[in-house]
Design a protein around this motif. Structure first.
Motif, mmCIF file in Angstrom:
data_model
loop_
_atom_site.group_PDB
_atom_site.id
_atom_site.type_symbol
_atom_site.label_atom_id
_atom_site.label_comp_id
_atom_site.label_asym_id
_atom_site.label_seq_id
_atom_site.Cartn_x
_atom_site.Cartn_y
_atom_site.Cartn_z
ATOM 1 N N LYS A 173 0.862 -1.188 0.000
ATOM 2 C CA LYS A 173 0.000 0.000 0.000
ATOM 3 C C LYS A 173 0.891 1.228 0.000
ATOM 4 O O LYS A 173 2.097 1.144 0.289
ATOM 5 N N GLU A 174 0.284 2.362 -0.337
ATOM 6 C CA GLU A 174 1.043 3.609 -0.388
ATOM 7 C C GLU A 174 1.654 3.900 0.987
ATOM 8 O O GLU A 174 1.042 3.609 2.017
ATOM 9 N N ASN A 227 0.640 4.813 -5.617
ATOM 10 C CA ASN A 227 -0.047 3.984 -6.605
ATOM 11 C C ASN A 227 -0.314 4.797 -7.874
ATOM 12 O O ASN A 227 -1.422 5.249 -8.116
ATOM 13 N N LYS A 249 -2.945 12.558 1.558
ATOM 14 C CA LYS A 249 -3.764 11.410 1.960
ATOM 15 C C LYS A 249 -3.248 10.199 1.198
ATOM 16 O O LYS A 249 -3.205 10.195 -0.024
ATOM 17 N N ASP A 278 -3.466 6.179 0.131
ATOM 18 C CA ASP A 278 -4.473 5.143 -0.103
ATOM 19 C C ASP A 278 -4.117 3.936 0.763
ATOM 20 O O ASP A 278 -3.054 3.341 0.597
ATOM 21 N N THR A 288 -5.512 1.024 0.748
ATOM 22 C CA THR A 288 -5.838 -0.231 0.074
ATOM 23 C C THR A 288 -4.577 -1.049 -0.188
ATOM 24 O O THR A 288 -3.559 -0.502 -0.601
ATOM 25 N N TYR A 345 -2.578 -3.634 -2.447
ATOM 26 C CA TYR A 345 -2.572 -4.015 -3.858
ATOM 27 C C TYR A 345 -1.563 -5.128 -4.106
ATOM 28 O O TYR A 345 -0.569 -5.250 -3.395
#
Length: 176
Positions: free
Chosen positions: A121-122, A141, A163, A165, A167, A169
């Motif tokens: 994730k980031e 990302n 901000k 992310d 999520t 991946y």
């Protein structure tokens, strides 16, 4: 003394940024990683604890971060299964490549990708104890690390509005 906190160094970097017409300067790395489009090394002026400081940042795409973690894991598994396997970064210039082991490594990489074993994730890692200014390790990302991506990141980072992310991946390598 850390020169990245020196007002003269900071003024110099600001001047360079102004000359380039952007809020950062690219650091030319010896290994040519900047040329891939998936990675950039740059410096910019920001604030830390209310004082101006130079941030020395390396930014990569999430895909690049993912593929290096998959590769590391594959090499770790190779080392366990084949103790005579020599990791790529530990090979001597005259290292004789064992085709069978290289194929095994590729298969492990494909398996790790298919099973989505590694997820990323980031992130932004801040290294305050850096040799020059404050180090930043950034993974975003995006398809490519472009001038726009870097500029937007710096603006948001400096404004405190960045901000990331959250999520997770997973990627598969594009077949050549």
């Amino acid at each position: 003394m850390n020169e990245g906190f020196d007002p003269e160094e900071i003024a110099e970097l600001k001047k360079e940024c102004e000359q380039e017409g952007q809020n950062y300067v690219i650091v030319e790395d010896e290994d040519g990683m900047n040329d891939s489009g998936e990675f950039a090394h740059f410096q910019f002026v920001g604030k830390h604890e209310g004082k101006e400081v130079i941030y020395d940042a390396v930014m990569g795409t999430l895909r690049l971060n993912h593929s290096s973690l998959v590769f590391e894991e594959a090499e770790t598994r190779m080392k366990k299964a084949y103790p005579n396997y020599v990791e790529i970064d530990k090979r001597k210039p005259n290292h004789k490549i064992d085709e069978d082991l290289e194929l095994m490594l590729e298969e492990i990489i494909e398996e790790l990708e298919e099973e989505e074993v590694i997820k990323v994730k980031e992130f932004v890692e801040v290294e305050p104890d850096f040799e020059y200014g404050i180090g930043l390790d950034v993974s975003l990302n995006v398809e490519e690390i472009t001038h726009e991506v870097i500029t937007k990141f710096i603006n948001e980072f400096n404004a405190g509005t960045l901000k990331l992310d959250p999520t997770l991946y997973s990627f598969t390598s594009e077949e050549e």
